[in-house]
Design a protein around this motif. Structure first.
Motif, short mmCIF file in Angstrom:
data_model
loop_
_atom_site.label_atom_id
_atom_site.label_comp_id
_atom_site.label_asym_id
_atom_site.label_seq_id
_atom_site.Cartn_x
_atom_site.Cartn_y
_atom_site.Cartn_z
N GLY A 273 0.79 45.25 46.99
CA GLY A 273 0.57 43.86 46.65
C GLY A 273 0.71 43.00 47.90
O GLY A 273 1.79 42.96 48.50
N ALA A 274 -0.37 42.37 48.33
CA ALA A 274 -0.33 41.52 49.53
C ALA A 274 -0.84 40.13 49.17
O ALA A 274 -1.77 39.99 48.38
N GLY A 275 -0.23 39.12 49.76
CA GLY A 275 -0.56 37.74 49.42
C GLY A 275 0.58 37.12 48.64
O GLY A 275 1.40 37.82 48.04
N PRO A 276 0.68 35.79 48.62
CA PRO A 276 1.81 35.11 47.98
C PRO A 276 1.98 35.50 46.51
O PRO A 276 1.07 35.37 45.70
N GLY A 277 3.17 35.98 46.18
CA GLY A 277 3.50 36.31 44.80
C GLY A 277 2.95 37.63 44.31
O GLY A 277 3.16 37.99 43.15
N GLU A 294 6.88 36.98 48.58
CA GLU A 294 7.30 35.57 48.49
C GLU A 294 6.20 34.75 47.82
O GLU A 294 5.01 34.92 48.13
N LYS A 295 6.58 33.86 46.93
CA LYS A 295 5.58 33.13 46.14
C LYS A 295 4.92 32.00 46.91
O LYS A 295 3.71 31.82 46.85
N ARG A 296 5.71 31.22 47.60
CA ARG A 296 5.13 30.06 48.28
C ARG A 296 4.39 30.52 49.54
O ARG A 296 4.92 31.31 50.33
N TYR A 300 5.78 33.01 52.43
CA TYR A 300 5.12 34.31 52.61
C TYR A 300 4.69 34.49 54.07
O TYR A 300 4.95 35.54 54.68
N ILE A 301 4.06 33.48 54.63
CA ILE A 301 3.60 33.55 56.02
C ILE A 301 4.79 33.76 56.96
O ILE A 301 4.75 34.61 57.87
N ALA A 302 5.87 33.02 56.73
CA ALA A 302 7.05 33.14 57.59
C ALA A 302 7.65 34.53 57.50
O ALA A 302 8.09 35.10 58.51
#
Length: 390
Positions: A273-277, A294-296, A300-302
């Motif tokens: 699973g890749a991408g926010p959430g 990470e959802k936000r 996620y980027i951080a």
């Protein structure tokens, strides 16, 4: 006596789910991890998703090439062909993509009408899933969609010219919807000859705009018995039209049009699973892990930039939890599941007395170690699963 099959793992399929969280408009029934697109620059998130895929590689050294990739959301059809190609290239560099892999992109009808579909195909997409939801103007307005029925119909036609393997989503069991209205709508849909249709009963979640409207008494959900009538009508009409159900909510014209990516979920395979959430299930050295990114988007980027991957958690699953999940998912497809896979994890047999009752009632089929829901049993899928897992 045949050997007990492996309970889970990439031998049941290995895929990647890519979550693109941005939407031009957030639908009132949506409970997914989505955000308004506005004028956001997608470059940082795009780079993070690509890096996330590559970070997964050393954690999964025994996994081979990907069988499927599913770009969902949100609205991944907001991405340009070059951006989609960038994601697919990252997946290929990290794990490899098998020849003939199924690569699906979810798309809204308005995006289908303005997108470079041939560019998406050249990028590697070979299956389109179009969120039609309805062909009725009042229903589309109620569902908060940003397209009308003419756009929906035009999108289906345009999509199928480029992607013969096109699927459409429809939402039914809407408040006040009659059996006759649904029958006519299904008949209109079938005229397009789409080879795959996913049909979902309207589910109202608490946190959504619809959930709040129900609390205020502005929306009255359809009664369960009325929903069951519409479900049974759906099975009858689509079965007669040559699109039998191969899973509780999914119908296909032939096996080659069945969603190979979703079958990884149903059969206990592995997926990143890749991408926010985004959620994932991966097996490493005989252990199964559940991941959740990470959802936000900013978080996620951080997280990816810190080389931790987008996971906010990677939880080791206990055998009993895996067994219950396998049972719940494995009963959804028409072929069912080999009970030995579940029993090898739980350390105990499934309750034969309950299976016998469900078989006698016509809700369950038993063929050696394999158990499967009947058409009537699919209406009671959650209740049957709960009884067998108790």
């Amino acid at each position: 006596m045949t050997e007990t099959p492996a309970p889970f793992g990439p031998e049941y399929g290995f895929g990647a789910y890519i979550h693109w969280p941005y939407c031009t408009k957030i639908c009132p029934y949506c409970d997914f991890n989505v955000y308004a697109a506005k004028d956001r620059d997608p470059s940082l998130l795009l780079q993070a998703i690509c890096d996330d895929l590559k970070i997964h590689r050393p954690r999964m050294p025994q996994h081979g090439a990907l069988d499927t990739i599913f770009l969902g959301g949100g609205t991944p059809s907001l991405l340009k062909p070059l951006q989609v190609a960038e994601i697919l290239q990252a997946a290929d560099e990290a794990f490899g993509i098998k020849d003939g892999a199924e690569i699906t992109l979810e798309a809204n009808p308005n995006d289908v009408l303005r997108a470079d579909l041939r560019g998406l195909k050249a990028a590697g997409v070979n299956r389109l899933s179009v969120g039609v939801q309805s062909l009725r103007p009042a229903a589309l307005a109620f569902l908060g969609r940003d397209h009308d029925e003419q756009a929906a119909m035009a999108a289906i036609v345009r999509a199928m010219k480029v992607f013969p393997n096109t699927s459409i989503d429809l939402i039914y069991a809407r408040p006040g919807q009659s059996v006759q209205e649904w029958q006519l709508e299904l008949e209109d849909v079938l005229k397009f000859g789409v080879p795959h249709i996913s049909l979902y009963e309207l589910t109202i979640e608490e946190r959504t705009a619809f959930g709040k409207a129900v609390e205020r008494g502005q929306i009255v959900p359809m009664e369960d018995d009325d929903q069951a009538d519409l479900y049974e009508l759906t099975q009858t009409i689509l079965g007669a039209a040559g699109l039998p159900a191969y899973e509780v909510s999914n119908h296909a014209m032939a096996p080659e049009y069945q969603s190979r990516h979703n079958q990884i979920y149903w059969h206990g395979g592995d997926w990143i699973g890749a991408g926010p959430g985004a959620h994932g299930r991966v097996s490493v050295n005989g252990q199964r892990y559940a991941s959740e990114a990470e959802k936000r988007p900013d978080a996620y980027i951080a997280n990816v930039q810190a080389l931790a991957s987008g996971w906010s958690a990677a939880q080791k699953l206990y055998p009993l939890d895996i067994a219950r999940e396998l049972l719940a998912m494995g009963l959804r497809p028409s072929g069912g599941i080999d009970r030995r896979r579940i029993e090898s994890l739980s350390g105990r047999p499934l309750p034969q007395n309950k299976i016998d009752v469900f078989v006698d009632e016509g809700w369950l089929k038993e063929d050696g170690p394999r158990i499967a829901l009947t058409a009537a049993g699919r209406l009671l899928a959650d209740a049957i699963t709960a009884e067998l897992a108790a």
